[in-house]
Design a protein around this motif. Structure first.
Motif, PDB file in Angstrom:
ATOM      1  N   VAL A  85       0.858  -1.196   0.000  1.00  0.00           N
ATOM      2  CA  VAL A  85       0.000   0.000   0.000  1.00  0.00           C
ATOM      3  C   VAL A  85       0.894   1.245   0.000  1.00  0.00           C
ATOM      4  N   ARG A  86       1.911   1.237   0.872  1.00  0.00           N
ATOM      5  CA  ARG A  86       2.808   2.402   0.935  1.00  0.00           C
ATOM      6  C   ARG A  86       3.486   2.630  -0.416  1.00  0.00           C
ATOM      7  N   ARG A  87       3.971   1.544  -1.021  1.00  0.00           N
ATOM      8  CA  ARG A  87       4.660   1.674  -2.316  1.00  0.00           C
ATOM      9  C   ARG A  87       3.736   2.254  -3.391  1.00  0.00           C
ATOM     10  N   ALA A  88       2.512   1.768  -3.420  1.00  0.00           N
ATOM     11  CA  ALA A  88       1.583   2.235  -4.465  1.00  0.00           C
ATOM     12  C   ALA A  88       1.293   3.727  -4.279  1.00  0.00           C
ATOM     13  N   PHE A  89       1.015   4.136  -3.034  1.00  0.00           N
ATOM     14  CA  PHE A  89       0.717   5.558  -2.806  1.00  0.00           C
ATOM     15  C   PHE A  89       1.965   6.419  -2.995  1.00  0.00           C
ATOM     16  N   ALA A  90       3.145   5.878  -2.650  1.00  0.00           N
ATOM     17  CA  ALA A  90       4.379   6.646  -2.847  1.00  0.00           C
ATOM     18  C   ALA A  90       4.602   6.908  -4.338  1.00  0.00           C
ATOM     19  N   THR A  91       4.242   5.951  -5.179  1.00  0.00           N
ATOM     20  CA  THR A  91       4.369   6.152  -6.637  1.00  0.00           C
ATOM     21  C   THR A  91       3.507   7.348  -7.061  1.00  0.00           C
ATOM     22  N   LEU A  92       2.309   7.447  -6.489  1.00  0.00           N
ATOM     23  CA  LEU A  92       1.429   8.564  -6.864  1.00  0.00           C
ATOM     24  C   LEU A  92       1.969   9.891  -6.332  1.00  0.00           C
ATOM     25  N   GLN A  93       2.551   9.829  -5.143  1.00  0.00           N
ATOM     26  CA  GLN A  93       3.095  11.052  -4.532  1.00  0.00           C
ATOM     27  C   GLN A  93       4.215  11.649  -5.381  1.00  0.00           C
ATOM     28  N   GLN A  94       4.959  10.764  -6.067  1.00  0.00           N
ATOM     29  CA  GLN A  94       6.086  11.248  -6.879  1.00  0.00           C
ATOM     30  C   GLN A  94       5.621  11.998  -8.118  1.00  0.00           C
ATOM     31  N   HIS A  95       4.336  11.847  -8.491  1.00  0.00           N
ATOM     32  CA  HIS A  95       3.880  12.490  -9.744  1.00  0.00           C
ATOM     33  C   HIS A  95       3.252  13.841  -9.511  1.00  0.00           C
TER      34      HIS A  95
END
Ligand SMILES: Cc1cc2nc3c(=O)[nH]c(=O)nc-3n(C[C@H](O)[C@H](O)[C@H](O)COP(=O)(O)OP(=O)(O)OC[C@H]3O[C@@H](n4cnc5c(N)ncnc54)[C@H](O)[C@@H]3O)c2cc1C
Length: 285
Positions: free
Chosen positions: A275-285
């Motif tokens: 979950v953290r990884r998926a949301f972190a990917t969105l945060q980077q955009h």
């Protein structure tokens, strides 16, 4: 001919002809799309069917249509084509990543979206959670005609559908979302991911999330939305660390399926990290 088993590969040129061939074959036949699941039947100690109905020559099933309202994906579109042809569509980042990270390049050239959605025993299918969090619908053809079902409803019905059905296409509504896909493959799991998290987020102008769709694959027998976590994150800022903490608190909503590769508790344990990884990917955009 009566009393004689029909064998071989049928090559219809329309969806209607494919359905007719399937109806005719009854339990002695099945759809063959990319055959990447079917070819592994012997490893799963499952019998092959005497006859298959190929989707290779049905143009409708190979089409991708992009409009302002939706993206329609023919069921015989391969994972490789999803990556090539949908990568410019911003809200489909999670689906493109799911298709591009699954299996290996050779398999991705053959495996289809329809095969991914129709394989009831394949808990680790990557496209299923990616499409669940995009609120996708599926168009199926049965002897009753064509009908549109939510993917959720299709997954619940899949095993009960009569043998003669054809998944024609997948319909993804266009919305201002950002999406991502995180998976944990283990070599000893035979290349299939032991857990998958797909997310799709609609943001408000202040940067907080209006809503988030979160889908989990490979943990239960069938992928599903994580509604408890969706409720907990609605209205929050897009902050992967905070959402990770909430996922840790709520992960006991899952039991996890035991498998030869990992026990069920392990799948649940890795979920908050995904979950953290998926949301972190969105945060980077
Ligand atoms: C080594 C290996 C590793 C893999 N790893 C992954 C992975 O990590 N993640 C992942 O998502 N995929 C993975 N795959 C691919 C996976 O097999 C496919 O994603 C998918 O599940 C099967 O697609 P297919 O087109 O090959 O289907 P097929 O093998 O042709 O068919 C599978 C089943 O679906 C039915 N079917 C197919 N299409 C339709 C349709 N349109 N209507 C009705 N029924 C239909 C068939 O009758 C059959 O029962 C892997 C494959 C291999 C060989």
């Amino acid at each position: 001919m009566q009393g004689q088993q029909r064998t071989g590969l049928h090559k219809p040129e329309t969806a209607a002809e494919a359905l007719a061939a399937l109806s005719d074959l009854g339990g002695g036949g099945a759809v063959m799309a990319g055959a990447t699941w079917i070819m592994r039947a012997p490893f799963r100690q499952e019998p092959m069917k005497p006859a298959y109905v190929s989707l290779a020559q049905i143009p409708e099933l190979h089409r991708i249509e992009v409009t302002q309202a939706h993206v329609r994906i023919g069921s015989a579109v391969t994972h490789a084509r999803l990556v090539r042809e949908l990568q410019a569509i911003p809200e489909l980042g999670g689906l493109v990543s799911a298709a591009g990270d699954s299996a290996n390049p050779a398999v991705r050239q053959a495996a289809t979206v329809g095969g991914n959605l129709c394989t009831a025993d394949f808990a680790a299918a990557d496209l299923v959670p990616a499409l669940l969090c995009l609120d996708a619908e599926v168009e199926i053809l049965t002897t009753e005609g064509r009908q549109l079902l939510s993917l959720d409803a299709f997954l619940a019905l899949r095993e009960m559908l009569e043998r003669a059905y054809l998944l024609v296409s997948v319909l993804v509504p266009r919305r201002p979302l950002a999406s991502a896909h995180a998976r944990l493959p283990l070599r000893k799991a035979g290349d299939y991911p032991v857990a998958i998290v797909s997310v799709a987020v609609e943001s408000r102008p202040d940067g907080h999330m209006r809503g988030a769709a979160i889908a989990v694959g490979s943990v239960d027998a069938v992928a599903r939305r994580w509604r408890g976590l969706e409720r907990a994150v609605a209205g929050l800022p897009l902050d992967a660390s905070r959402i990770h903490q909430l996922a840790l608190d709520l992960a006991d909503e899952f039991v996890g399926r035991d498998g030869p590769e990992v026990p069920g508790w392990y799948r649940v344990k890795v979920l908050p990290t995904l979950v953290r990884r998926a949301f972190a990917t969105l945060q980077q955009h």
